[in-house]
Structure formats: structure tokens, C-alpha cells
Design an enzyme around this catalytic site. Structure first.
Site, short mmCIF file in Angstrom:
data_model
loop_
_atom_site.label_atom_id
_atom_site.label_comp_id
_atom_site.label_asym_id
_atom_site.label_seq_id
_atom_site.Cartn_x
_atom_site.Cartn_y
_atom_site.Cartn_z
CG HIS A 126 -0.24 0.12 2.52
ND1 HIS A 126 0.15 -0.99 3.23
CD2 HIS A 126 0.15 1.18 3.25
CE1 HIS A 126 0.75 -0.62 4.35
NE2 HIS A 126 0.76 0.71 4.38
CB ALA A 127 1.02 4.37 -1.39
#
Length: 130
Positions: free
Chosen positions: A48-49
Site C-alpha cells: 500500500h501507499a
């Protein structure tokens, strides 16, 4: 790429070392602390970011690799010392892998958990940063 290895100040002593993370070490106030442990060596974490949250990752014990990607460049950072951590700014995709036996990954985050701050789909990440 907007990442940086930060050396954590330490006090060396024959009885054991002491690493200290105070307000001047990180460019944000710590609002959330969590850690990963008992991660199988074949497992992948992250994926994820964050839109607004920054994170500082430290290998308190053992080692693991952090694969970071800003959409243009991919870099692998191995964390294996408890007095060095990886600062990850916003809009950086991260994946954690290759955990050694007994590895513990400490995360010091700039904000509390907010699901809407996560980008969990890689295609959405690519579209968001372009």
C-alpha cells in the site's frame, strides 16, 4: 525518491546500548506505534501507499527488506540494525518481505489509523501520482 535512512541517536554502554527516538529525530509528531512480529519468511506485508501519513520503520530484531516505489523508481532497502530506520514519506508504495526468524518491525506513524488514507490497489496508486 522521498525516503531516507535515519540513524537513531544511541548511548553506548558496556551494559547494553540505548537508542532514543525523540521529537527532533523525525519530522513529525508520532501519533501511532505498532509492530509486526512472527511474520513467516515467505510472507509479504505492506502492499500500500499513504496519501498523507508518513512512517518510520525500524528492525528492532532480525532483518527484512522494504521495497519502495514512487511510480518511477523501485528500490530495495534492507533493515537489520535497531539504530537505523527508514523514513517513508507520502505517496510511496511499500512492500515488506524476506523477514528473518525473530524479526520485529517497529512502525512509528505520523497519524492514527485512517482507512481513507490508504491506497491499497497498485493501479489506483499509479493513477493517483501521475
Amino acid at each position: 525518491m522521498n525516503i531516507r535512512i535515519i540513524e537513531i541517536p544511541k548511548i553506548e554502554d558496556y551494559r547494553g546500548n540505548l537508542a532514543i527516538i525523540e521529537k527532533e529525530v523525525l519530522p513529525y509528531e508520532i501519533k501511532r506505534v505498532y509492530y509486526l512480529y512472527d511474520v513467516p519468511s515467505t510472507a509479504h506485508r505492506g502492499g500500500h501507499a499513504h496519501k498523507e501519513q508518513m512512517e518510520f520503520l525500524v528492525a528492532l530484531s532480525g532483518s527484512f527488506d522494504v521495497i519502495v516505489n514512487d511510480g518511477n523508481q523501485i528500490e530495495k532497502v534492507t533493515l537489520n540494525k535497531p539504530n537505523k530506520g527508514l523514513l517513508i514519506h507520502t505517496n510511496i508504495w511499500r512492500e515488506l518481505e524476506n523477514f528473518s526468524s525473530g524479526a520485529v518491525c517497529l512502525v512509528l506513524a505520523s497519524d492514527v489509523y485512517k482507512e481513507d488514507d490508504y491506497i491499497r490497489d497498485y493501479e489506483e496508486f499509479v493513477n493517483a501520482i501521475s
